[in-house]
Design a protein around this motif. Structure first.
Motif, PDB file in Angstrom:
ATOM      1  N   ASP A 284       0.890  -1.224  -0.209  1.00  0.00           N
ATOM      2  CA  ASP A 284       0.057  -0.099   0.076  1.00  0.00           C
ATOM      3  C   ASP A 284       0.846   1.203   0.135  1.00  0.00           C
ATOM      4  O   ASP A 284       0.503   2.370  -0.550  1.00  0.00           O
ATOM      5  CB  ASP A 284      -1.029  -0.028   1.160  1.00  0.00           C
ATOM      6  CG  ASP A 284      -2.218  -0.859   1.283  1.00  0.00           C
ATOM      7  OD1 ASP A 284      -2.437  -1.523  -0.112  1.00  0.00           O
ATOM      8  OD2 ASP A 284      -2.700  -1.500   2.296  1.00  0.00           O
ATOM      9  N   ALA A 285       1.978   1.177   0.675  1.00  0.00           N
ATOM     10  CA  ALA A 285       3.010   2.387   0.813  1.00  0.00           C
ATOM     11  C   ALA A 285       3.777   2.621  -0.613  1.00  0.00           C
ATOM     12  O   ALA A 285       3.720   3.633  -0.806  1.00  0.00           O
ATOM     13  CB  ALA A 285       3.742   1.948   1.918  1.00  0.00           C
ATOM     14  N   ALA A 286       3.869   1.371  -1.074  1.00  0.00           N
ATOM     15  CA  ALA A 286       4.336   1.625  -2.475  1.00  0.00           C
ATOM     16  C   ALA A 286       3.712   2.125  -3.447  1.00  0.00           C
ATOM     17  O   ALA A 286       3.851   3.039  -4.482  1.00  0.00           O
ATOM     18  CB  ALA A 286       5.134   0.289  -2.787  1.00  0.00           C
ATOM     19  N   VAL A 287       2.187   1.694  -3.606  1.00  0.00           N
ATOM     20  CA  VAL A 287       1.389   2.236  -4.549  1.00  0.00           C
ATOM     21  C   VAL A 287       1.026   3.485  -4.337  1.00  0.00           C
ATOM     22  O   VAL A 287       0.999   4.428  -5.254  1.00  0.00           O
ATOM     23  CB  VAL A 287      -0.152   1.464  -4.306  1.00  0.00           C
ATOM     24  CG1 VAL A 287      -1.097   2.061  -5.164  1.00  0.00           C
ATOM     25  CG2 VAL A 287       0.378  -0.082  -4.943  1.00  0.00           C
ATOM     26  N   ALA A 288       0.873   4.094  -3.102  1.00  0.00           N
ATOM     27  CA  ALA A 288       0.660   5.531  -2.612  1.00  0.00           C
ATOM     28  C   ALA A 288       1.860   6.118  -2.850  1.00  0.00           C
ATOM     29  O   ALA A 288       1.767   7.386  -3.661  1.00  0.00           O
ATOM     30  CB  ALA A 288       0.391   5.624  -1.065  1.00  0.00           C
ATOM     31  N   TYR A 289       3.018   5.702  -2.995  1.00  0.00           N
ATOM     32  CA  TYR A 289       4.188   6.439  -3.427  1.00  0.00           C
ATOM     33  C   TYR A 289       4.483   6.591  -4.790  1.00  0.00           C
ATOM     34  O   TYR A 289       4.532   7.843  -5.339  1.00  0.00           O
ATOM     35  CB  TYR A 289       5.615   6.017  -2.765  1.00  0.00           C
ATOM     36  CG  TYR A 289       6.752   6.718  -3.246  1.00  0.00           C
ATOM     37  CD1 TYR A 289       7.257   7.638  -2.494  1.00  0.00           C
ATOM     38  CD2 TYR A 289       7.374   6.335  -4.415  1.00  0.00           C
ATOM     39  CE1 TYR A 289       8.317   8.423  -3.024  1.00  0.00           C
ATOM     40  CE2 TYR A 289       8.583   6.852  -5.118  1.00  0.00           C
ATOM     41  CZ  TYR A 289       9.159   7.985  -4.326  1.00  0.00           C
ATOM     42  OH  TYR A 289      10.154   8.699  -4.632  1.00  0.00           O
ATOM     43  N   VAL A 290       4.020   5.591  -5.507  1.00  0.00           N
ATOM     44  CA  VAL A 290       4.007   5.705  -7.071  1.00  0.00           C
ATOM     45  C   VAL A 290       3.034   6.685  -7.518  1.00  0.00           C
ATOM     46  O   VAL A 290       3.295   7.401  -8.735  1.00  0.00           O
ATOM     47  CB  VAL A 290       3.973   4.194  -7.619  1.00  0.00           C
ATOM     48  CG1 VAL A 290       3.869   4.230  -9.090  1.00  0.00           C
ATOM     49  CG2 VAL A 290       4.943   3.430  -7.474  1.00  0.00           C
ATOM     50  N   GLY A 291       1.865   6.765  -7.014  1.00  0.00           N
ATOM     51  CA  GLY A 291       0.967   7.612  -7.481  1.00  0.00           C
ATOM     52  C   GLY A 291       1.229   8.940  -7.109  1.00  0.00           C
ATOM     53  O   GLY A 291       0.996   9.844  -8.097  1.00  0.00           O
ATOM     54  N   THR A 292       1.861   9.278  -5.995  1.00  0.00           N
ATOM     55  CA  THR A 292       2.460  10.739  -5.415  1.00  0.00           C
ATOM     56  C   THR A 292       3.662  11.173  -6.614  1.00  0.00           C
ATOM     57  O   THR A 292       3.712  12.313  -7.177  1.00  0.00           O
ATOM     58  CB  THR A 292       2.746  10.808  -4.235  1.00  0.00           C
ATOM     59  OG1 THR A 292       1.726  10.560  -3.511  1.00  0.00           O
ATOM     60  CG2 THR A 292       3.231  12.017  -3.974  1.00  0.00           C
ATOM     61  N   ASP A 293       4.399  10.001  -6.727  1.00  0.00           N
ATOM     62  CA  ASP A 293       5.753  10.467  -7.662  1.00  0.00           C
ATOM     63  C   ASP A 293       5.395  10.465  -9.057  1.00  0.00           C
ATOM     64  O   ASP A 293       6.148  11.318  -9.771  1.00  0.00           O
ATOM     65  CB  ASP A 293       6.741   9.256  -7.612  1.00  0.00           C
ATOM     66  CG  ASP A 293       8.059   9.458  -8.208  1.00  0.00           C
ATOM     67  OD1 ASP A 293       8.799  10.609  -7.903  1.00  0.00           O
ATOM     68  OD2 ASP A 293       8.412   8.320  -8.943  1.00  0.00           O
ATOM     69  N   ARG A 294       4.082   9.995  -9.648  1.00  0.00           N
ATOM     70  CA  ARG A 294       3.819  10.515 -10.917  1.00  0.00           C
ATOM     71  C   ARG A 294       3.152  11.875 -11.128  1.00  0.00           C
ATOM     72  O   ARG A 294       2.962  11.988 -12.225  1.00  0.00           O
ATOM     73  CB  ARG A 294       2.793   9.277 -11.403  1.00  0.00           C
ATOM     74  CG  ARG A 294       3.391   7.995 -11.635  1.00  0.00           C
ATOM     75  CD  ARG A 294       2.411   6.962 -11.865  1.00  0.00           C
ATOM     76  NE  ARG A 294       1.693   6.982 -12.705  1.00  0.00           N
ATOM     77  CZ  ARG A 294       1.645   6.365 -14.021  1.00  0.00           C
ATOM     78  NH1 ARG A 294       2.699   6.169 -14.341  1.00  0.00           N
ATOM     79  NH2 ARG A 294       0.671   6.802 -14.791  1.00  0.00           N
TER      80      ARG A 294
END
Length: 299
Positions: A284-294
């Motif tokens: 979940d933390a990875a998905v949230a980060y990828v969404g923010t990073d994009r």
């Protein structure tokens, strides 16, 4: 009931192998077999059929496997609920990732994880997709980020946001503002290994356009491709995020083209087991980060 014995049996059945279970639990095969034998003695029932040279579970063993998962899940819940003010146990995960992920967002996400979980401990394996999906299915890895989902019983898969792909050239050699596929076909092109999604998509792109197929070199390493572009060997197809990061210290640039490349889909795969709550939290933390990073930064 000794839960270490239950855990040994659970993983032997889940991975269909005493050897793999021993590797996962970091014990010897003889120690794992001894634990299963101790469990059988306590239950008064044979859980494994030892008459066959193949790994086989008895009818009683199949029934107990479901109980074993419930027991281990309950154990984890109890530890979580009753931990009180005790310091949290370190988050230890064996993660696998393809190079596209490593060169795009993995480092930033791991830095974030280290800030939010100071005791986070990582075993990282960087490999090609077929190797990673096999290792997570065999229990050698807890979570993998790859270009294909892992198959098999007990596996869970979650798609992540697609990665935008781009043609990447040399800043001083490829100076046009925009290229056509015909123009790109005049260069040596580099992409990932044969049969990979980027390789297949690149060839299909030229076929659909009716353009003569260029010379396409299959290279599994992003670092190798970027060095070849830097040396003037040709043009590479790379994730845009990776290319932009590499361009900070190499003479690389993303090239505009009349026809875009097919995005690269990334899948997170992990095993549905008593420890999957921790894995899902990390994912979940990875998905949230990828969404923010994009998201584009505000200027």
């Amino acid at each position: 009931m000794n839960l270490r014995f239950v855990e040994a049996y659970y993983w032997a059945v889940s991975l269909n192998s005493v050897t793999r279970a021993a590797e996962k639990l970091h014990i010897t095969q003889s120690a794992l077999s001894s634990r299963i034998a101790g469990l059988e003695a306590e239950l008064g029932a044979a859980l494994l059929d030892r008459r066959s040279r193949q790994f086989r579970v008895t009818a009683a063993g199949l029934r107990f496997h479901a109980f074993a998962q419930q027991l281990l899940t309950l154990q984890r819940q109890i530890k979580s609920e009753m931990g009180g003010d005790a310091p949290a146990a370190p988050v230890q995960l064996r993660i696998g990732a393809i190079e596209s992920v490593v060169h795009s967002w993995l480092t930033g996400w791991l830095q974030q994880m280290r800030r939010s979980h100071p005791d986070f401990q990582l075993d990282l394996t960087v490999e090609m997709t077929p190797v990673l999906t096999d290792q997570v299915a065999r229990g050698s890895l807890d979570l993998v980020f790859a270009a294909l989902p892992a198959g098999g019983a007990g596996m869970r898969v979650r798609p992540l946001p697609d990665m935008e792909m781009s043609f990447v050239g040399h800043r001083a050699l490829h100076t046009r503002r925009r290229y056509t596929l015909d123009e790109l076909a005049g260069f040596d092109l580099m992409t990932f290994q044969r049969g990979s999604q980027p390789h297949v998509a690149l060839l299909e792109l030229f076929r659909r356009a009716g353009t003569a197929l260029p010379r396409v070199h299959s290279i599994s390493s992003i670092s190798a491709m970027s060095q070849l572009v830097e040396g003037g060997f040709g043009i590479a197809t790379l994730p845009r995020a990776a290319a932009e990061r590499l361009a900070r210290h190499l003479p690389l640039k993303t090239l505009r083209c009349d026809t875009g490349l097919t995005p690269l889909t990334i899948y997170a795969s992990f095993r549905d087991d008593p420890g999957s709550v921790v894995v899902q939290s990390v994912l979940d933390a990875a998905v949230a980060y990828v969404g923010t990073d994009r998201k584009p930064s505000k200027k």
